[in-house]
Design a protein around this motif. Structure first.
Motif: not given
Length: 240
Positions: A173-189
């Motif tokens: 779950d922690q990895i999934i949350k971190e992945k979602k966070f990074y996906d969102f951050k990548i989208s913003e970037l």
């Protein structure tokens, strides 16, 4: 310095000390002799007591011997005359009764012995049965303890697996949350990258325009330059 050369007072003192020492020595000797006399007296009294005890012992021993002799003589005098035939017959009856009683007693003892053997055998059998029952109960207890131990081990293993699974799920779950966070951050970037690229393209276009403007400023006359770029500025303002 000799005693003749000493003053008179010192001579008197020395003489008194010597006399005192002699008197003490004499008194000690007398006390020692008195003590020795008392010790000898005690030894003599002890020997007297021992001799008196020995004399009493000899006296009692001789009295006992004399009494034994007198009793023996009385017993000898009190013996009955030789048995008659009637007395011998009576004695035979008594002996027969004694033998019969002895035989009955032996039979009774043998019966009691057999009964005791039977009881002992029964007791041994009972003890053997008890031992077998105790062994059976212990075997059941051992099996039950082994079963409980196995159940406890299985339960612990299950709990351990559940704990590991829970930890894995949490990590997942922690990895999934971190992945979602990074996906969102990548989208913003990526959006920021597109904006930056557009800005860069605009800047490059503006740079080309300015370079051309420099060339025109070198070629055109000031009035033509003003006309051209003033019109361009007006068009740019109108576009904005």
């Amino acid at each position: 310095m000799s005693s003749e050369e000493l003053p008179q007072d010192k001579k008197t003192l020395f003489s008194s000390l010597v006399q005192k020492k002699h008197a003490e020595t004499d008194a000690q000797k007398i006390q020692n002799r008195i003590l020795q006399l008392k010790m000898e007296h005690e030894k003599v009294m002890k020997r007297i007591q021992q001799d008196e005890e020995r004399a009493d012992e000899i006296y009692r021993h001789r009295v006992e011997i004399q009494l034994k002799k007198e009793n023996k003589l009385k017993q000898k005098q009190a013996q009955p005359p030789p048995f008659s035939l009637a007395i011998s017959h009576h004695q035979r009856q008594i002996l027969k009764k004694i033998k019969d009683d002895d035989l009955i007693k032996k039979k009774s003892d043998a019966k009691l012995f057999r009964e005791q053997l039977k009881k002992d055998f029964q007791s041994v059998q009972m003890q053997k049965s008890l031992d077998q029952e105790v062994y059976r109960i212990k075997a059941i207890q051992v099996k039950e303890e082994e079963r409980q131990s196995t159940e406890v081990a299985v339960l612990k293993m299950k709990q351990k697996r559940e704990k590991v699974r829970y930890q894995i799920e949490n990590e997942k779950d922690q990895i999934i949350k971190e992945k979602k966070f990074y996906d969102f951050k990548i989208s913003e970037l990526e959006q920021q990258e597109q904006l930056a690229m557009m800005e860069l393209q605009n800047s490059l276009a503006n740079q080309q325009f300015v370079q051309k403007k420099i060339e025109q400023a070198q070629k055109l006359s000031p009035s033509d330059y003003e006309k051209q770029y003033q019109n361009n500025n007006k068009n740019a303002e109108t576009t904005q």
